[in-house]
Write a protein that holds these residues in place. Structure first.
Motif, mmCIF file in Angstrom:
data_model
loop_
_atom_site.group_PDB
_atom_site.id
_atom_site.type_symbol
_atom_site.label_atom_id
_atom_site.label_comp_id
_atom_site.label_asym_id
_atom_site.label_seq_id
_atom_site.Cartn_x
_atom_site.Cartn_y
_atom_site.Cartn_z
ATOM 1 N N THR A 182 0.840 -1.187 0.000
ATOM 2 C CA THR A 182 0.000 0.000 0.000
ATOM 3 C C THR A 182 0.875 1.237 0.000
ATOM 4 O OG1 THR A 182 -1.819 1.130 1.110
ATOM 5 C CG2 THR A 182 -0.215 0.049 2.509
ATOM 6 N N GLY A 183 0.392 2.268 -0.663
ATOM 7 C CA GLY A 183 1.103 3.545 -0.669
ATOM 8 C C GLY A 183 0.757 4.334 0.573
ATOM 9 N N PHE A 193 -1.577 -5.796 -10.352
ATOM 10 C CA PHE A 193 -2.160 -4.515 -10.746
ATOM 11 C C PHE A 193 -2.078 -3.517 -9.603
ATOM 12 C CE2 PHE A 193 -5.697 -7.121 -9.237
ATOM 13 C CZ PHE A 193 -6.448 -6.263 -8.448
ATOM 14 N N THR A 194 -2.187 -2.258 -9.979
ATOM 15 C CA THR A 194 -2.127 -1.155 -9.021
ATOM 16 C C THR A 194 -3.440 -0.391 -9.098
ATOM 17 O OG1 THR A 194 0.237 -0.968 -9.445
ATOM 18 C CG2 THR A 194 -0.805 0.873 -8.304
ATOM 19 N N THR A 199 -2.658 4.485 -2.902
ATOM 20 C CA THR A 199 -2.420 3.508 -3.967
ATOM 21 C C THR A 199 -2.147 2.158 -3.326
ATOM 22 O OG1 THR A 199 -0.043 3.939 -4.055
ATOM 23 C CG2 THR A 199 -1.441 5.214 -5.555
ATOM 24 N N GLU A 200 -2.545 1.112 -4.035
ATOM 25 C CA GLU A 200 -2.344 -0.232 -3.520
ATOM 26 C C GLU A 200 -1.991 -1.165 -4.656
ATOM 27 O OE1 GLU A 200 -5.359 -1.128 -0.169
ATOM 28 O OE2 GLU A 200 -6.209 0.462 -1.412
ATOM 29 N N VAL A 201 -1.223 -2.197 -4.340
ATOM 30 C CA VAL A 201 -0.845 -3.197 -5.322
ATOM 31 C C VAL A 201 -1.454 -4.535 -4.914
ATOM 32 C CG1 VAL A 201 1.054 -4.421 -6.430
ATOM 33 C CG2 VAL A 201 1.292 -1.994 -5.854
ATOM 34 N N PHE A 202 -2.069 -5.177 -5.884
ATOM 35 C CA PHE A 202 -2.701 -6.478 -5.687
ATOM 36 C C PHE A 202 -2.151 -7.450 -6.718
ATOM 37 C CE2 PHE A 202 -5.781 -3.383 -4.173
ATOM 38 C CZ PHE A 202 -6.287 -3.958 -3.023
ATOM 39 N N PHE A 233 -8.320 1.423 -11.399
ATOM 40 C CA PHE A 233 -7.097 0.774 -11.849
ATOM 41 C C PHE A 233 -6.119 1.812 -12.395
ATOM 42 C CE2 PHE A 233 -10.254 -2.631 -12.182
ATOM 43 C CZ PHE A 233 -9.609 -3.636 -11.479
ATOM 44 N N ILE A 234 -4.884 1.754 -11.924
ATOM 45 C CA ILE A 234 -3.802 2.579 -12.455
ATOM 46 C C ILE A 234 -3.031 1.751 -13.489
ATOM 47 C CG2 ILE A 234 -1.663 3.808 -11.920
ATOM 48 C CD1 ILE A 234 -2.856 4.271 -9.079
ATOM 49 N N THR A 235 -2.708 0.514 -13.123
ATOM 50 C CA THR A 235 -2.100 -0.443 -14.043
ATOM 51 C C THR A 235 -2.879 -1.739 -13.934
ATOM 52 O OG1 THR A 235 -0.545 -1.389 -12.445
ATOM 53 C CG2 THR A 235 0.217 0.535 -13.706
#
Length: 147
Positions: free
Chosen positions: A29-30, A49-50, A35-38, A70-72
């Motif tokens: 997590t940011g 994905f982010t 922001t978070e990454v999964f 979704f960012i990425t």
């Protein structure tokens, strides 16, 4: 359908669909959960994905909500520095990408703000935006918490 389950021999949890073998890992997590990454893991591989996380109040109901965007989707460069097992995913076509983004959206509404998608203040609290469409628990047929 997805549910939250504890991971054996661990303090961690995950969001899993036991019928399909698909599960969601929350990795990084940011600052202040902006922001978070999964990682969406399925029998054929993984999709890192982010997302961004934003809070708001529904103008029609006055109820609070959280929305993931979704960012990425298919990579998570920031997490790969800390999580060596991630492998980027390349989609063969837009239809496959949209399918997996919708699966990820379902897992995210069950995830909620932190594995609490069925315990949030209201049924439309957790929202996920995919291609300008907003999804909630109800869009995936969840009326009560699965056992």
């Amino acid at each position: 359908m997805f549910k939250v389950e504890a991971i054996a021999d661990s303090y961690d949890q995950r969001v899993v669909d036991v019928d399909t073998g698909v599960y969601l890992e929350w990795l990084v997590t940011g600052s202040r959960y902006t922001t978070e990454v999964f990682n969406l893991v399925h029998p054929g591989g993984m999709i890192p994905f982010t997302t961004s996380r934003e809070y708001g109040v529904d103008p029609h109901t006055g109820l609070p909500f959280l929305v993931f965007r979704f960012i990425t989707f298919g990579s998570a460069v920031r997490a790969q520095l800390r999580t060596k097992h991630l492998i980027n995913c390349t989609f063969t076509d837009d239809l496959a990408k949209k399918f997996w983004m919708t699966v990820a959206a379902e897992a995210l509404v069950v995830f909620g703000s932190a594995y609490n998608g069925f315990k949030v203040p209201n049924r439309r609290y957790t929202r996920v935006e995919v291609n300008e469409k907003i999804y909630t628990l109800e869009d995936f047929g969840y009326t009560t918490s699965p056992g």
